[in-house]
Design a protein around this motif. Structure first.
Motif, short mmCIF file in Angstrom:
data_model
loop_
_atom_site.label_atom_id
_atom_site.label_comp_id
_atom_site.label_asym_id
_atom_site.label_seq_id
_atom_site.Cartn_x
_atom_site.Cartn_y
_atom_site.Cartn_z
N ARG A 14 0.83 -1.21 0.00
CA ARG A 14 0.00 0.00 0.00
C ARG A 14 0.87 1.26 0.00
O ARG A 14 0.63 2.19 -0.75
CB ARG A 14 -0.93 -0.01 1.21
N ASP A 15 1.90 1.26 0.85
CA ASP A 15 2.79 2.42 0.91
C ASP A 15 3.53 2.65 -0.39
O ASP A 15 3.65 3.78 -0.87
CB ASP A 15 3.79 2.27 2.06
N SER A 18 1.17 3.80 -3.23
CA SER A 18 0.78 5.18 -2.95
C SER A 18 1.92 6.14 -3.30
O SER A 18 1.71 7.19 -3.90
CB SER A 18 0.40 5.31 -1.48
N SER A 22 1.74 8.95 -6.29
CA SER A 22 1.83 10.38 -5.98
C SER A 22 3.13 11.01 -6.46
O SER A 22 3.28 12.22 -6.42
CB SER A 22 1.68 10.59 -4.47
#
Length: 127
Positions: A14-15, A18, A22
């Motif tokens: 997830r990190d 993400s 971004s």
């Protein structure tokens, strides 16, 4: 990113996704590792990146001997691209689309009709 001492694989995935989504530019494995802001072995980051590549959530572009990672389009965009590829592969588009629409559940068919009408107001009167 996370404050836990031992993040799970799901936390890392997830990190990382993400971070890639971004980011304003592609990142190397080492850049990803540095931005995680915690001590994570390079092999662990590589395993996470490989899983994201296998899931179609990330892309890798080789530049020299380094892979530059970016987030892939979201799942909806990937699915739409696959449909488009089937239509572009040749054959009778009308037949493919007719059979596709016939396979849709009623709620999905209504969504498709609404989307077509939004993009083509002339369809609203049945033309």
């Amino acid at each position: 990113m996370l404050d836990q001492a031992s993040p799970t694989k799901a936390d890392l995935e997830r990190d990382v996704i993400s971070m890639l989504a971004s980011g304003d530019q592609p990142m190397t494995l080492e850049q990803v590792r540095e931005r995680l802001g915690r001590t994570v072995m390079a092999t662990t980051v590589m395993a996470v990146l490989n899983r994201l590549l296998e899931q179609g959530l990330a892309r890798c572009e080789w530049v020299g001997r380094s892979c530059l990672y970016t987030a892939a389009p979201d799942r909806a965009e990937l699915a739409a691209g696959r449909i488009r590829a089937v239509l572009d592969a040749g054959g009778d588009r009308r037949a493919v689309l007719t059979r596709f629409v016939a396979m849709l559940p009623p709620d999905a068919e209504r969504v498709l009709i609404d989307l077509l009408r939004q993009g083509h107001p002339e369809l609203a009167d049945g033309r």
